[in-house]
Design a protein around this motif. Structure first.
Motif, mmCIF file in Angstrom:
data_model
loop_
_atom_site.group_PDB
_atom_site.id
_atom_site.type_symbol
_atom_site.label_atom_id
_atom_site.label_comp_id
_atom_site.label_asym_id
_atom_site.label_seq_id
_atom_site.Cartn_x
_atom_site.Cartn_y
_atom_site.Cartn_z
ATOM 1 N N LEU A 74 0.822 -1.211 0.000
ATOM 2 C CA LEU A 74 0.000 0.000 0.000
ATOM 3 C C LEU A 74 0.857 1.262 0.000
ATOM 4 C CD1 LEU A 74 -2.778 -1.065 2.553
ATOM 5 C CD2 LEU A 74 -3.005 -0.877 0.083
ATOM 6 N N GLU A 75 1.965 1.243 0.753
ATOM 7 C CA GLU A 75 2.860 2.390 0.777
ATOM 8 C C GLU A 75 3.494 2.621 -0.589
ATOM 9 O OE1 GLU A 75 5.416 1.269 4.071
ATOM 10 O OE2 GLU A 75 4.629 2.935 5.252
ATOM 11 N N ARG A 76 3.922 1.534 -1.239
ATOM 12 C CA ARG A 76 4.530 1.659 -2.569
ATOM 13 C C ARG A 76 3.502 2.160 -3.586
ATOM 14 N NH1 ARG A 76 7.719 2.799 -5.083
ATOM 15 N NH2 ARG A 76 7.916 1.218 -6.712
ATOM 16 N N GLN A 77 2.276 1.639 -3.485
ATOM 17 C CA GLN A 77 1.212 2.063 -4.401
ATOM 18 C C GLN A 77 0.922 3.546 -4.228
ATOM 19 O OE1 GLN A 77 -2.916 0.750 -3.643
ATOM 20 N NE2 GLN A 77 -2.910 -0.128 -5.688
ATOM 21 N N GLN A 78 0.855 3.990 -2.986
ATOM 22 C CA GLN A 78 0.586 5.398 -2.692
ATOM 23 C C GLN A 78 1.732 6.293 -3.166
ATOM 24 O OE1 GLN A 78 0.233 6.404 1.508
ATOM 25 N NE2 GLN A 78 -1.529 7.682 1.084
ATOM 26 N N GLU A 79 2.962 5.835 -2.932
ATOM 27 C CA GLU A 79 4.136 6.608 -3.347
ATOM 28 C C GLU A 79 4.208 6.722 -4.869
ATOM 29 O OE1 GLU A 79 9.027 6.441 -3.006
ATOM 30 O OE2 GLU A 79 7.808 4.814 -2.196
ATOM 31 N N PHE A 80 3.908 5.611 -5.558
ATOM 32 C CA PHE A 80 3.970 5.612 -7.017
ATOM 33 C C PHE A 80 2.917 6.553 -7.604
ATOM 34 C CE2 PHE A 80 2.903 3.858 -11.231
ATOM 35 C CZ PHE A 80 4.153 3.948 -11.824
ATOM 36 N N LYS A 81 1.702 6.513 -7.056
ATOM 37 C CA LYS A 81 0.641 7.404 -7.540
ATOM 38 C C LYS A 81 1.006 8.867 -7.307
ATOM 39 C CE LYS A 81 -3.285 4.228 -7.231
ATOM 40 N NZ LYS A 81 -4.566 3.913 -6.548
ATOM 41 N N LYS A 82 1.627 9.133 -6.158
ATOM 42 C CA LYS A 82 2.044 10.499 -5.848
ATOM 43 C C LYS A 82 3.099 10.979 -6.846
ATOM 44 C CE LYS A 82 4.165 13.245 -2.155
ATOM 45 N NZ LYS A 82 4.776 13.193 -0.795
ATOM 46 N N ASN A 83 4.070 10.106 -7.141
ATOM 47 C CA ASN A 83 5.118 10.452 -8.103
ATOM 48 C C ASN A 83 4.571 10.592 -9.512
ATOM 49 O OD1 ASN A 83 7.108 10.478 -6.139
ATOM 50 N ND2 ASN A 83 7.637 8.336 -6.417
ATOM 51 N N MET A 84 3.614 9.730 -9.869
ATOM 52 C CA MET A 84 2.984 9.823 -11.187
ATOM 53 C C MET A 84 2.234 11.146 -11.326
ATOM 54 S SD MET A 84 3.398 7.359 -13.403
ATOM 55 C CE MET A 84 1.905 7.295 -14.369
#
Length: 447
Positions: A195-205
């Motif tokens: 979930l943390e990686r998913q959230q971080e990736f969406k933020k970076n995207m």
């Protein structure tokens, strides 16, 4: 999620009742009606659990206000009287806004749960502690209901899956599975990491794509306003006095006239295509095509592709226990990528080949066409040495490091690119304005 309670009568006059939880009240009623028709029952009542606002007091003490969810007002009154309170008033809450909790709240819940599980704290105590501390009303109420159902001995997987509209399909499945497995702490830790990686990736995207698009859109509006409204007010004065215009000024004025005369068409051209594309992308077939080609776009495509593989490998590592039980972990890992094309290729190509032909994981993954050559090579090595579980973790960590590093570089490159576009536009506007300022009427000819 909506909880309903129904009461029905059998042909022999026996009264039965039951409860069920569905995403909406209409779906719950449909399910009850199907159940009643199937068992030849007669519906007596269908009640929806709602929130009641109450005011109570004990003796001469000051009245206390609160709220409670129940199927009807009588249930609330009866429960409060049993506690020794005098009921002053009970009214149904008029507006119940049960919006989905922020992703950060869910990540925080899973992460704290994993840390407390690592300290050997019983899960029921963990839920009780978190329920008292969580601020989001929707998540708090959801955890209360889950805790009550688990205490009654309900199946944890079925309980969490009923609330997948709150947690998300993958998170609900993992949390439900964790309670039944002998590896609850590890599954919670893996879910929190995911979930943390998913959230971080969406933020970076968002930083890499959405912010620049918004910047360019606002810049376009500013240029259109300048060209279509501000510039003509000056330039048309020269036309009025039949003064010859320099090239850039003449071109900009012609562009201004075109925009002014075709304003509606220009706006429709700017607004309608994006709306159509967004609507198409939300359809099942449209999302499949978007998810397929988004992994092939220049620069960002490979990063999105590798991130999907990273998520797949991380979930597969968490669930995989041996080659004899590899199908279910592969299916769940494919769903966790949240990419319809990736999921479809795994489910429709890789898994059927493994079941019907009995081929190995590496060959099936290669046939699916959604894994990179590096991933296939590593899976092949892991399958030969019997370390495919650790290989999946190594791949996940490798692609995480690579995508994080490259995405930062891409964000910096895009920011420089946007700055250059803004600079070019500003220079263009400055040159046009400067050229306009040099225009002067011809001196009168003396006879």
């Amino acid at each position: 999620m909506v909880e309903v309670r129904f009461t029905a009568i059998k042909n022999n006059g026996q009264i039965i009742s039951g409860t069920l939880t569905e995403p909406s009240f209409s779906l719950a009623k449909k399910k009850v009606r199907k159940l009643v028709e199937k068992n030849q029952l007669k519906i007596q009542s269908i009640e929806k659990k709602v929130t009641y606002l109450y005011k109570i007091k004990k003796g001469k003490e000051k009245p206390i206000a609160g709220e409670q969810r129940a199927f009807n007002k009588e249930e609330v009154a009866s429960a409060l009287r049993k506690l020794g309170y005098e009921v002053v008033s009970i009214n149904r809450k008029l507006f119940e806004l049960a919006s989905k909790p922020p992703q950060q709240e869910i990540v925080s819940f899973v992460k704290i749960s994993a840390e407390l599980l690592e300290q050997k704290l019983p899960y029921s105590e963990i839920l009780t502690l978190l329920i008292s501390d969580i601020q989001n009303k929707t998540l708090k109420e959801t955890l209360k209901q889950i805790n009550n159902e688990l205490k009654r001995g309900a199946d944890s997987e079925a309980v969490f899956l009923r609330y997948q509209s709150i947690f998300g399909k993958f998170t609900a499945y993992m949390l439900g599975l964790a309670s039944k497995s002998g590896n609850m702490t590890e599954i919670y830790k893996a879910t929190a990491k995911f979930l943390e990686r998913q959230q971080e990736f969406k933020k970076n995207m968002k930083s890499a794509l959405i912010s620049p698009m918004v910047t360019i859109f606002i810049l376009m509006l500013a240029v259109l306003f300048y060209v279509g409204y501000i510039f003509p007010e000056t330039a048309k004065l020269f036309v009025k006095f039949k003064i010859e215009l320099p090239p850039m000024t003449a071109f900009t004025l012609a562009l201004s006239d075109f925009l002014t005369n075709n304003l509606v068409s220009v706006l429709l051209f700017m607004i309608i295509p994006p709306i159509i594309l967004i609507r198409l992308a939300k359809t099942k077939k449209g999302k499949l095509l978007v998810d397929k080609y988004i992994m092939k776009i220049p620069i960002m495509g490979p990063l999105i592709h590798k991130t999907n593989i990273e998520v797949f490998c991380r979930v597969f590592y968490t669930l995989y226990s041996g080659s004899a039980e590899s199908i279910e972990p592969i299916r769940i890992a494919a769903e966790a990528t949240d990419n319809d094309y990736f999921e479809q290729r795994i489910k429709n190509v890789a898994i059927p080949m493994m079941i019907k032909r009995g081929i190995g994981i590496t060959e099936a993954f290669e046939a699916s066409g959604v894994f990179t050559e590096t991933a296939i090579s590593r899976f092949h090595s892991g399958e030969e040495t019997g370390t495919i579980k650790n290989t999946a973790l190594q791949l996940a960590n490798y692609y995480e490091s690579e995508t994080v590093y490259r995405l930062k570089n891409i964000i910096e490159m895009i920011q420089v690119f946007i700055a250059m576009i803004i600079m070019i536009v500003m220079i263009g506007l400055t040159l046009v304005s400067a050229e306009t300022a040099t225009i002067s009427p011809k001196p009168p000819v003396m006879n």
